[in-house]
Design a protein around this motif. Structure first.
Motif: not given
Length: 141
Positions: A67-91
């Motif tokens: 939800w948002g304006s066209e300008e806010e929602l324009e461009g690449a989308f990325k989700v990065t996950g970080t395990h809260t206990e181990t700190g492991e980070t993955v795309t």
């Protein structure tokens, strides 16, 4: 007693201060809400996906809603996950653009995602390189 209360409030206020021009990132753990007859998990009126279970190492389908304006929602989308206990980070997900409106949202994105380990994961989302919101999910074994 009053002194203890004032000290506690001072500690809380110092902990809440921000530096620079950073915008606060909304974090929500397993929040569910209804949107256009679907149960969503995420931040209402910002970013969410149709709720589905997260199971360690299994790829599931998730439909992202924005939800948002066209300008806010324009461009690449990325989700990065970080395990809260181990700190492991993955795309978790990376795409060059977000699709059009669906289910009452301003934009959408079908996706296949998985997380490699059980436990609590922080999903940091960004659109066009700008932080868009954070969602916490629990991954089962």
């Amino acid at each position: 007693m009053k002194k203890i209360v004032w000290i506690a409030l001072a500690i809380i206020c110092v902990g809440c201060q921000q530096t620079g021009n950073e915008e606060p990132v909304v974090t929500t753990k397993t929040e569910k809400f209804e949107a256009n007859s679907y149960t969503m998990r995420g931040i209402p009126d910002k970013v969410a996906f149709i709720d589905a279970p997260w199971i360690e190492g299994e790829t599931q389908k998730y439909m992202w809603h924005f939800w948002g304006s066209e300008e806010e929602l324009e461009g690449a989308f990325k989700v990065t996950g970080t395990h809260t206990e181990t700190g492991e980070t993955v795309t978790v997900l990376e795409t060059s653009e977000i699709a059009g409106p669906v289910n009452g949202a301003d934009a959408s994105l079908p996706s296949n995602m998985s997380l490699p380990e059980s436990g609590e994961w922080k999903l940091d989302t960004s659109v066009d390189g700008e932080a868009f919101g954070t969602i916490l999910v629990d991954v089962k074994e």
